[in-house]
Design an enzyme around this catalytic site. Structure first.
Site, PDB file in Angstrom:
ATOM      1  N   HIS A 177       0.834  -1.214   0.000  1.00 58.02           N
ATOM      2  CA  HIS A 177       0.000   0.000   0.000  1.00 58.02           C
ATOM      3  C   HIS A 177       0.866   1.261   0.000  1.00 58.02           C
ATOM      4  CE1 HIS A 177      -3.338  -2.717   1.259  1.00 58.02           C
ATOM      5  NE2 HIS A 177      -2.392  -3.263   2.003  1.00 58.02           N
ATOM      6  N   LYS A 304      16.234  20.985 -11.941  1.00 61.04           N
ATOM      7  CA  LYS A 304      15.510  19.752 -12.230  1.00 61.04           C
ATOM      8  C   LYS A 304      16.349  18.659 -12.870  1.00 61.04           C
ATOM      9  CE  LYS A 304      11.185  19.553 -12.399  1.00 61.04           C
ATOM     10  NZ  LYS A 304      10.362  18.691 -11.566  1.00 61.04           N
TER      11      LYS A 304
END
Ligand code: ARG
Length: 522
Positions: A177, A304
């Site tokens: 999960h 980035k």
């Protein structure tokens, strides 16, 4: 023929001997196909992927026709010679499409007739239809690309197993999960991808075997009244067997659906792998660092480093799923026999194979070049109760607590503070020596105690790696056998075709030449 045509028209039709249509099938037509309709229905664009295969199929067919005495042996030899030269033209980039001929089959036949005249070249298509020809070409193409794909998946599994070998002792936290689950080894995580890719290989091999049956000789749908030898063409094209039933062979495309679905499942595997690498190389996880060669910058944000290649590996999954869906949808309403809807299947097959062969190639360099941040992984394995299960297990094993109660005892509390942990256990009247509790709370220690079959300890993972390595070896061996069978048949057909014009004067010569090159049947 012209007479038959008049049955369908209310106007009297000129009965001249001149053909009104320039098409090879134009006998019954009063005019050419509309140019816009031809442009819309042509398949030259996609057929450019099938040229070598189409010519190979014709070589096998013509050799068989000549050796069975269905066409004169010297005619067969001349056609074989022309087919060989056309194949050379294709290989060496001299092939020139004739745009008025709608597909590869008509182009090749027209070229043969132009080269040898109608009396000789016009015999090539005896007892063959484009219906068996097009499925033959598709199968030869699918076979070639599936072989390629299988060998690329072998490389990917190999890269994973090799990388795993070095990380059997390194701990990380596993997730369920996307929440901390239990400590495992880095090798355990890596090898789980090897496991699914090995099954992908198995699925690709199954699709390969379904594909690898020779449909040639089915004719338009019902076989033929000529004394053909289907085993001979099967051998000359290196098929494992004949596709026995003519109506089935020309009507069915399940080999394509199977190939597309095996490829799509593989694409889903890779998409999931890509997603995990993207997630784990993010600042929040920081457990993986992508090589600069795999990343891209931003035009505006200077800081980035984007995982662009992996996003495409994930994103293009949508296409593969779309192609499979399109193929199933195209097939699902078709009655038996050839339907022109099949024209579409090659677009989907080629697109899938192009997509997949490129995508799988990305995996080995990705695995080899990505840095696994072992320190960060270990750090995370201590956090957020990844050892709660083991503490519960400890209470069960050493203190005779029923598991459900142990689950309660451990689950309600926060054990990041070990002192608190001892106090808490005491409250429940559990006298646990400190050294034991400390060991249970140590992720690396715990990971190493998971020694059951298929578990995460170094010894269990060694067993997994050994088993997978053996399986990979089998796949590699089977792949080689398939590759060799195809290559031998391809080379044999080409040698036969290139020599035919020199040595064949009669049927016996041709039969001898075929005997010289025919790969042994299975
Ligand atoms: N381009 C066609 C196809 O993909 C070739 C065969 C046309 N065959 C025919 N029998 N009309 O199926």
């Amino acid at each position: 023929m012209a007479g038959a045509r008049t049955l369908h028209t209310t106007q009297p039709v000129e009965m001249d001997m001149e053909k009104k249509s320039t098409k090879m099938w134009g006998g019954r037509f009063s005019k050419d196909i509309d140019s816009s309709i031809l442009a819309w229905t042509e398949s030259i664009t996609v057929d450019s992927h099938l040229v070598a295969e189409d010519l190979w199929g014709s070589m096998a067919h013509v050799a068989m026709l000549g050796s069975q005495g269905i066409i004169p042996a010297n005619n067969a030899a001349a056609i074989l010679d022309t087919l060989y030269k056309l194949q050379q033209d294709w290989i060496e980039g001299r092939w020139q499409w004739i745009p008025s001929q709608e597909d590869v089959h008509m182009n090749a036949e027209k070229m043969v007739i132009d080269a040898l005249g109608m009396d000789v070249g016009g015999r090539m298509h005896t007892c063959r239809s484009r219906n068996d020809q097009v499925v033959l070409d598709s199968k030869l193409y699918a076979r070639r690309r599936l072989l390629e794909l299988r060998s690329r998946v072998v490389d990917a599994v190999e890269a994973l197993l090799k990388k795993a070998e070095a990380h059997k002792d390194d701990v990380m936290v596993s997730y369920t999960h996307v929440q901390h689950a239990q400590p495992v080894s880095v090798a355990y995580w890596l090898t789980h991808y090897a496991g699914v890719l090995l099954r992908d290989l198995q699925r690709l091999k199954a699709a390969y075997d379904t594909t690898d049956q020779n449909p040639l000789g089915s004719g338009a749908i019902a076989g033929t009244s000529f004394p053909i030898d289907r085993q001979l063409t099967t051998d000359l094209m290196g098929f494992q067997e004949v596709h026995l039933h003519g109506m089935d062979a020309t009507s069915s495309r399940d080999f394509m659906l199977e190939s597309l679905s095996a490829a799509t499942i593989l694409q889903v595997t890779m998409s999931r792998l890509a997603e995990e690498f993207i997630l784990w190389s993010s600042y929040e996880f920081r457990t993986l660092t992508l090589d600069d060669g795999f990343a891209m910058g931003s035009s505006m944000m200077p800081q980035k480093k984007n995982p662009g290649a992996l996003e495409l590996l994930r994103g293009r999954g949508g296409r593969a799923i779309g192609y499979l869906t399109a193929a199933c949808t195209m097939m699902k309403g078709l009655p038996s026999g050839y339907n022109r809807d099949f024209h579409e299947d090659k677009e989907l097959l080629v697109a899938t194979m192009e997509l997949m062969n490129k995508a799988v190639q990305v995996v080995p360099p990705l695995i080899n070049s990505t840095t696994i941040n072992l320190k960060r992984m270990e750090e995370l394995s201590w956090g957020n109760f990844a050892n709660a299960t083991e503490l519960a297990n400890y209470l069960v094993a050493k203190h005779d607590v029923p598991f459900r109660r142990a689950h309660d005892i451990v689950g309600n509390e926060n054990f990041s503070n070990t002192q608190f942990c001892f106090e808490h256990l005491k409250k429940w009247d559990i006298k646990a020596p400190e050294s034991e509790v400390l060991a249970v709370l140590n992720p690396t220690h715990v990971m190493k105690t998971y020694t059951s079959l298929g578990a995460t300890s170094p010894s269990s993972v060694s067993h997994i790696i050994d088993t997978y390595t053996a399986k990979l070896g089998e796949h590699r061996h089977v792949l080689q056998t398939d590759q060799t069978r195809v290559k031998r048949a391809y080379d044999a057909s080409r040698s036969l075709a290139s020599e035919a014009a020199k040595v064949v004067h009669n049927k016996d010569d041709l039969v001898k030449l075929i005997q010289k090159y025919r790969p042994t049947s299975h």
